[in-house]
Design an enzyme around this catalytic site. Structure first.
Site, mmCIF file in Angstrom:
data_model
loop_
_atom_site.group_PDB
_atom_site.id
_atom_site.type_symbol
_atom_site.label_atom_id
_atom_site.label_comp_id
_atom_site.label_asym_id
_atom_site.label_seq_id
_atom_site.Cartn_x
_atom_site.Cartn_y
_atom_site.Cartn_z
ATOM 1 N N ASP A 169 0.878 -1.167 0.000
ATOM 2 C CA ASP A 169 0.000 0.000 0.000
ATOM 3 C C ASP A 169 0.921 1.225 0.000
ATOM 4 O O ASP A 169 2.104 1.112 0.333
ATOM 5 C CB ASP A 169 -0.874 -0.030 1.254
ATOM 6 N N ASP B 234 -7.042 -1.531 4.589
ATOM 7 C CA ASP B 234 -6.495 -2.587 3.735
ATOM 8 C C ASP B 234 -6.782 -3.981 4.279
ATOM 9 O O ASP B 234 -6.202 -4.962 3.808
ATOM 10 C CB ASP B 234 -4.978 -2.410 3.586
#
Length: 614
Positions: free
Chosen positions: A316, A514
């Site tokens: 990420d 996430d």
């Protein structure tokens, strides 16, 4: 060495010394047998007890059963000294293994010491010492210098430096003051603090971490599961083989009973799978302890083994490769407006917003001391996804993105820079813009380079940020594949595509938004998410600070650990096979069998202990 281990050592020494003295005494027959049985019982009483206990419970085929049968057989054929010394050496090997496991366990127990024993809660103006479990959310607790912070919370009074080394592996203390968050398990170093708790103990950071560590040994690696299944079938097979070795040659080929029974006993002693059963779990246990000291929590050996086999790592962006904290890149006033004037109006508006861009504007104003002249804003209204508007000194002012300016009928400058812009206007007059950007972590590029050097060919980045912001981070970190403007579902879809093409894949994210991708990946790594339930729940590995370089460290240790575990398997099996063949053909005696069992185990344990220094 613990007190228990010291007592074991004393027992071994007494047994060995007694056996040596008896071997020189001029006694024979039953008396000699009885005398040798004394040191045998001193050193081997637990072997006998465990063997009978396991037989009663239907678990007779383990290494202690094999050792009991072999030593009883040695007594039966008159090898009294060998029977006792085999037991002594076996217990010596067990002691050595326990010492090795103890060192690894201390690495874990050092982490467990972060658990606070009590909390000083302020009730009715009085300080009361209670168990952390008795403190409710929203109560005030007092933490004196040198004490552990017992619960997560926010400082409402006082200032101090807080040492989080037990949690993060970083030894540099952090300055904390009123309004700052603090985590349970960290140590207040030099100032008295009053903290308002934000969770109960069972939901606190320290509680979640301790639960994670305590459960890590329950999740065995694929290699460990193989060893367990192997031993389940292996031990009965070697007992049957030893029985055939003792009976078939004398009965069918007129072999000498004493010779073939001796060979069968040697075969049994050699066959104990101690080296295999002990060394492989010990390798993973040592590494999990080692990683915990570095601020990397692994939920189980299975995840450590899976990490060693990854072919792709996906990151990420925000909060993982970048700091996740926006800073001001530049202040660009329109003609006739100074930078301080633009900052003053901007800070007056943005002080009422919690958006990261707003905080960056206010921080810049504070840094330049322009915040001293900020006028009071009235009738403040925040428009989600657009900006803020308010009345300042009788003027209608607004701050926000370019879309907000357009909707408000104000023409604004669109900067060519990648950074995000906060546009400011008063009474329809455009005053200028302030650029903010998210800073890439210093260690991000080092982490990417290190992963490539470890043989991971594919590294990618997924982000919900803009194409320009993603490109900038990719260029700074050396990542060649990136995908921008993604929703959580989009990230899962792209991750699945990477997994299909590249094989076993690890994903590193902040553990909150996430969580779906963390759970879908082969190995989920939560970054800097100590206080996040989503991180602890969804991830397989938790990096206890936000340093991406620790991902590379975890990969390196996982690869070396798996290699050591496999080396132990190969070494143990080949050694066993060699000594079994030599024993069956009468080429090694009981002392050779001892080396084939205890010696191989000690060497395998020594090899496993290398994991503590990785």
């Amino acid at each position: 060495m613990s007190n228990v281990q010291k007592r074991e050592l004393v027992r071994i020494i007494i047994s060995a010394a007694t056996a040596i003295i008896i071997s020189f005494l001029p006694v024979t027959g039953i008396l000699r047998l009885v005398l040798f049985f004394i040191p045998y019982l001193i050193c081997g009483y637990d072997i006998i007890a465990d063997s009978f206990f396991n037989i009663i419970h239907g678990k007779m085929f383990d290494e202690k059963f094999l050792m009991f049968i072999a030593t009883m057989g040695a007594f039966a054929i008159g090898e009294y000294t060998e029977a006792v010394m085999v037991t002594v050496l076996y217990q010596t090997g067990e002691l050595f293994q326990n010492i090795a496991a103890g060192k690894a366990r201390r690495s874990i127990s050092d982490l467990m010491e972060i658990c606070p024993e009590n909390a000083t809660v302020i009730r009715d103006g009085k300080e009361i010492t209670v168990s952390p479990e008795e403190v409710e959310t929203g109560e005030l607790i007092s933490v004196k210098p040198g004490e552990k912070i017992p619960l997560d919370g926010e400082i409402v009074s006082g200032a101090s430096t807080v040492n989080a080394s037990a949690l993060t592996g970083e030894s540099i203390p952090v300055e904390k003051g009123v309004g700052d968050k603090v985590l349970s398990g960290t140590i207040n170093q030099n100032g008295a603090l009053i903290i308002k708790t934000e969770s109960r103990y069972e939901d606190s950071t320290v509680s979640k971490i301790l639960e994670l560590v305590e459960n890590s040994s329950d999740k065995k690696s694929r290699t460990e599961r193989f060893i367990t299944r192997f031993a389940h079938f292996y031990t009965p097979c070697v007992v049957i083989a030893a029985l055939f070795l003792a009976l078939v040659p004398p009965l069918l080929f007129n072999g000498i009973w004493s010779e073939w029974v001796r060979r069968a006993l040697v075969f049994l002693m050699v066959s104990c799978p101690c080296a295999l059963v002990i060394s492989v779990p010990l390798s993973y246990f040592c590494s999990i302890g080692r990683l915990s000291k570095k601020g990397i929590l692994v939920k189980g050996a299975n995840h450590l083994e899976a990490l060693s086999a990854v072919k792709a790592v996906v990151f990420d962006k925000t909060g993982t490769l970048t700091k996740g904290i926006l800073k001001t890149e530049g202040v660009y006033p329109a003609e006739g407006v100074t930078e301080d004037e633009l900052l003053i109006i901007g800070a007056s508006l943005e002080s009422h917003s919690t958006h990261p861009m707003a905080r960056a504007v206010c921080s810049e104003a504070e840094k330049r001391r322009a915040d001293k002249n900020i006028p009071h804003a009235k009738r403040v209204e925040e428009i989600a996804g657009r900006g803020v508007k308010a009345v300042i000194n009788g003027k209608d002012c607004c701050a926000g993105n370019a879309i907000f300016m357009k909707e408000s009928g104000i023409e604004c400058v669109i900067p060519s820079a990648i950074a995000g812009a906060v546009h400011i206007a008063c009474n329809k007059r455009y005053l200028g813009y302030i650029l903010t950007e998210d800073e890439t972590k210093e260690s991000s590029k080092k982490a990417v380079d290190a992963l490539r050097s470890f043989g991971i060919p594919h590294i990618a980045m997924l982000t919900g940020d803009t194409e320009k912001a993603a490109l900038k981070t990719a260029e700074k970190t050396g990542i060649t594949e990136y995908h921008a403007g993604l929703l959580p579902k989009d990230k899962v879809d792209i991750l699945e595509n990477i997994m299909e093409k590249r094989g076993k894949t690890a994903f590193a994210g902040d553990g909150i938004n996430d969580a779906p991708v963390l759970m879908r990946s082969d190995v989920g790594i939560a970054m800097g998410a100590l206080g996040s339930d989503a991180a602890i729940e969804a991830a397989d590995i938790v990096i206890m600070d936000d340093d991406p370089l620790k991902i590379a460290e975890a990969v390196k240790i996982s690869v070396k650990t798996t290699r050591i575990a496999k080396d132990n398997i190969v070494f143990s099996l080949l050694s066993k096979l060699l000594f079994l063949i030599l024993g069956a053909f009468g080429l090694v005696g009981i002392w050779g069998a001892v080396f084939g069992d205890v010696g191989v185990m000690v060497l395998a344990v020594l090899n496993s202990m290398r994991c503590m220094k990785l």
